[in-house]
Motif scaffolding. Structure first.
Motif, PDB file in Angstrom:
ATOM      1  N   GLN A 155       0.864  -1.289   0.328  1.00 17.09           N
ATOM      2  CA  GLN A 155       0.006  -0.180   0.230  1.00 17.09           C
ATOM      3  C   GLN A 155       1.236   0.826   0.403  1.00 17.09           C
ATOM      4  N   TYR A 156       0.611   2.054  -1.224  1.00 19.23           N
ATOM      5  CA  TYR A 156       1.134   3.656  -0.554  1.00 19.23           C
ATOM      6  C   TYR A 156       0.366   4.809  -0.640  1.00 19.23           C
ATOM      7  N   GLU A 157       0.463   5.735  -1.007  1.00 14.45           N
ATOM      8  CA  GLU A 157       0.416   7.540  -1.150  1.00 14.45           C
ATOM      9  C   GLU A 157       0.872   7.426  -2.260  1.00 14.45           C
ATOM     10  N   ARG A 158       0.495   7.822  -3.761  1.00 15.68           N
ATOM     11  CA  ARG A 158       0.945   8.048  -4.675  1.00 15.68           C
ATOM     12  C   ARG A 158       0.592   9.678  -5.237  1.00 15.68           C
ATOM     13  N   GLU A 159       1.538  10.194  -6.001  1.00 19.51           N
ATOM     14  CA  GLU A 159       1.174  11.379  -6.348  1.00 19.51           C
ATOM     15  C   GLU A 159       1.701  11.520  -7.947  1.00 19.51           C
ATOM     16  N   TYR A 160       1.147  11.585  -8.871  1.00 11.28           N
ATOM     17  CA  TYR A 160       1.627  12.196 -10.583  1.00 11.28           C
ATOM     18  C   TYR A 160       1.807  13.567 -10.723  1.00 11.28           C
ATOM     19  N   PHE A 161       3.012  13.867 -11.615  1.00 12.09           N
ATOM     20  CA  PHE A 161       2.739  15.174 -11.905  1.00 12.09           C
ATOM     21  C   PHE A 161       3.428  14.768 -13.594  1.00 12.09           C
ATOM     22  N   ASN A 162       2.913  15.800 -14.335  1.00 14.59           N
ATOM     23  CA  ASN A 162       3.306  16.298 -15.886  1.00 14.59           C
ATOM     24  C   ASN A 162       4.200  17.341 -15.924  1.00 14.59           C
ATOM     25  N   LEU A 163       4.814  17.135 -16.702  1.00 19.29           N
ATOM     26  CA  LEU A 163       6.184  17.303 -16.593  1.00 19.29           C
ATOM     27  C   LEU A 163       6.083  18.297 -17.792  1.00 19.29           C
ATOM     28  N   SER A 164       7.287  18.881 -18.696  1.00 18.34           N
ATOM     29  CA  SER A 164       7.050  19.245 -19.866  1.00 18.34           C
ATOM     30  C   SER A 164       7.761  18.072 -21.127  1.00 18.34           C
ATOM     31  N   MET A 165       7.907  18.311 -21.627  1.00 20.03           N
ATOM     32  CA  MET A 165       7.900  17.783 -22.792  1.00 20.03           C
ATOM     33  C   MET A 165       7.846  15.911 -22.858  1.00 20.03           C
ATOM     34  N   GLY A 166       6.645  16.063 -22.216  1.00 18.20           N
ATOM     35  CA  GLY A 166       5.962  15.007 -22.496  1.00 18.20           C
ATOM     36  C   GLY A 166       6.478  13.562 -21.045  1.00 18.20           C
ATOM     37  N   LEU A 167       7.174  14.166 -20.650  1.00 15.87           N
ATOM     38  CA  LEU A 167       7.544  13.630 -19.042  1.00 15.87           C
ATOM     39  C   LEU A 167       6.694  13.599 -18.298  1.00 15.87           C
ATOM     40  N   CYS A 201       9.021   7.841 -19.326  1.00 19.51           N
ATOM     41  CA  CYS A 201       8.717   8.278 -20.279  1.00 19.51           C
ATOM     42  C   CYS A 201       8.485   7.371 -21.666  1.00 19.51           C
ATOM     43  N   SER A 202       8.223   7.887 -22.896  1.00 22.50           N
ATOM     44  CA  SER A 202       8.202   6.943 -24.280  1.00 22.50           C
ATOM     45  C   SER A 202       9.438   6.771 -24.535  1.00 22.50           C
ATOM     46  N   VAL A 203       9.661   5.326 -25.319  1.00 21.25           N
ATOM     47  CA  VAL A 203      11.044   4.875 -25.731  1.00 21.25           C
ATOM     48  C   VAL A 203      11.761   6.402 -26.643  1.00 21.25           C
ATOM     49  N   GLN A 204      11.178   6.788 -27.583  1.00 17.02           N
ATOM     50  CA  GLN A 204      11.931   8.239 -28.448  1.00 17.02           C
ATOM     51  C   GLN A 204      12.680   9.547 -26.766  1.00 17.02           C
ATOM     52  N   GLN A 205      12.124   9.514 -25.759  1.00 17.62           N
ATOM     53  CA  GLN A 205      12.339  10.618 -25.134  1.00 17.62           C
ATOM     54  C   GLN A 205      13.581   9.586 -23.965  1.00 17.62           C
ATOM     55  N   LYS A 206      14.235   8.714 -24.396  1.00 17.57           N
ATOM     56  CA  LYS A 206      14.459   7.938 -23.649  1.00 17.57           C
ATOM     57  C   LYS A 206      16.505   8.101 -23.421  1.00 17.57           C
ATOM     58  N   GLU A 207      17.035   8.729 -24.018  1.00 17.79           N
ATOM     59  CA  GLU A 207      17.972   9.523 -23.668  1.00 17.79           C
ATOM     60  C   GLU A 207      17.972  11.080 -23.023  1.00 17.79           C
ATOM     61  N   LEU A 208      17.092  11.691 -23.930  1.00 16.00           N
ATOM     62  CA  LEU A 208      16.676  13.539 -22.428  1.00 16.00           C
ATOM     63  C   LEU A 208      16.514  13.166 -21.238  1.00 16.00           C
ATOM     64  N   GLY A 260      17.553  10.919 -19.711  1.00 15.32           N
ATOM     65  CA  GLY A 260      19.179   9.811 -18.960  1.00 15.32           C
ATOM     66  C   GLY A 260      19.737  11.316 -19.005  1.00 15.32           C
ATOM     67  N   GLU A 261      19.637  12.588 -19.742  1.00 13.49           N
ATOM     68  CA  GLU A 261      19.738  13.612 -19.732  1.00 13.49           C
ATOM     69  C   GLU A 261      20.071  14.878 -18.389  1.00 13.49           C
ATOM     70  N   ILE A 262      18.758  15.079 -18.289  1.00 16.38           N
ATOM     71  CA  ILE A 262      17.874  15.122 -17.222  1.00 16.38           C
ATOM     72  C   ILE A 262      18.415  14.457 -16.234  1.00 16.38           C
ATOM     73  N   ILE A 263      18.080  13.572 -15.903  1.00 16.36           N
ATOM     74  CA  ILE A 263      18.980  12.658 -14.423  1.00 16.36           C
ATOM     75  C   ILE A 263      20.644  12.897 -14.797  1.00 16.36           C
ATOM     76  N   ALA A 264      21.081  12.500 -15.116  1.00 20.03           N
ATOM     77  CA  ALA A 264      22.356  12.220 -14.519  1.00 20.03           C
ATOM     78  C   ALA A 264      22.792  13.902 -13.920  1.00 20.03           C
ATOM     79  N   SER A 265      21.728  15.083 -14.534  1.00 18.00           N
ATOM     80  CA  SER A 265      22.081  16.392 -13.743  1.00 18.00           C
ATOM     81  C   SER A 265      21.683  16.731 -12.457  1.00 18.00           C
ATOM     82  N   PHE A 266      20.792  15.651 -12.167  1.00 18.99           N
ATOM     83  CA  PHE A 266      20.920  15.196 -10.738  1.00 18.99           C
ATOM     84  C   PHE A 266      21.844  15.244  -9.248  1.00 18.99           C
ATOM     85  N   PRO A 267      22.050  15.987  -8.611  1.00 18.94           N
ATOM     86  CA  PRO A 267      23.256  15.645  -7.671  1.00 18.94           C
ATOM     87  C   PRO A 267      23.366  14.059  -6.800  1.00 18.94           C
TER      88      PRO A 267
END
Length: 170
Positions: free
Chosen positions: A95-107, A143-150, A152-159
């Protein structure tokens, strides 16, 4: 399945694997719309196949040590809807509580909190807490398969670093 193939594959790090789960939303006690979901992983990419099982009555499972009750779909009703499900047995409820967020570029992003895990023994109509409620927060990007690289770049910028996580294996 009875052999717990999904668990063994996850622990072994098998990159191409499947997991079947029964999902329902909310805290319905009488009947709720229940979905059979097959989660299919190919490497880090995943997809889901869903079958709507319709409205299903719920059973009350009791934790005998503290008289806590949770409600789960009636096992025989779920199994009667599919030959594949007849071969499965429930092992855990998460069991868990979930929040959903729609980000830019379809993420998309989900945030899971207040995670509770229960071992289930349906033949005895009981469950037990498998551990104390988690104070972890699980953040998942989608994300969609087409956005996989994008993505990856976003996640790589996280601390902080991304890691595998399964609420079902916690």
């Amino acid at each position: 399945d009875i052999e717990r193939t999904a668990v063994r594959d996850n622990l072994a790090g098998v990159s191409d694997r499947k997991k079947t789960r029964i999902r329902w939303y909310g805290n319905e006690i009488k009947a709720s719309r229940v979905v059979c979901e097959k989660k299919i992983k190919n490497g880090r990419l995943g997809r889901k196949e869903r079958v709507d099982l319709g409205l299903i009555e719920f059973d009350a499972l009791e934790n005998q040590s503290d008289q806590h009750i949770i409600f789960v779909p009636k096992l025989d009703s779920v199994q009667a809807r599919s030959n594949e499900l007849a071969l499965l047995e429930p092992t855990v409820i998460v069991q868990y509580e979930r929040e959903y967020f729609n980000l830019s570029m379809g993420l998309r992003l989900t945030v899971d909190q207040s995670i509770k895990i229960f071992n289930v023994y349906p033949e005895q109509n009981v469950f037990t807490h498998s551990r104390k409620p988690s104070n972890e927060t699980v953040v998942e990007f989608k994300c969609s398969v087409q956005q996989k690289e994008l993505l990856g770049e976003i996640i790589a910028s996280f601390p902080f670093s991304a890691r595998r996580h399964s609420k079902y294996m916690a």
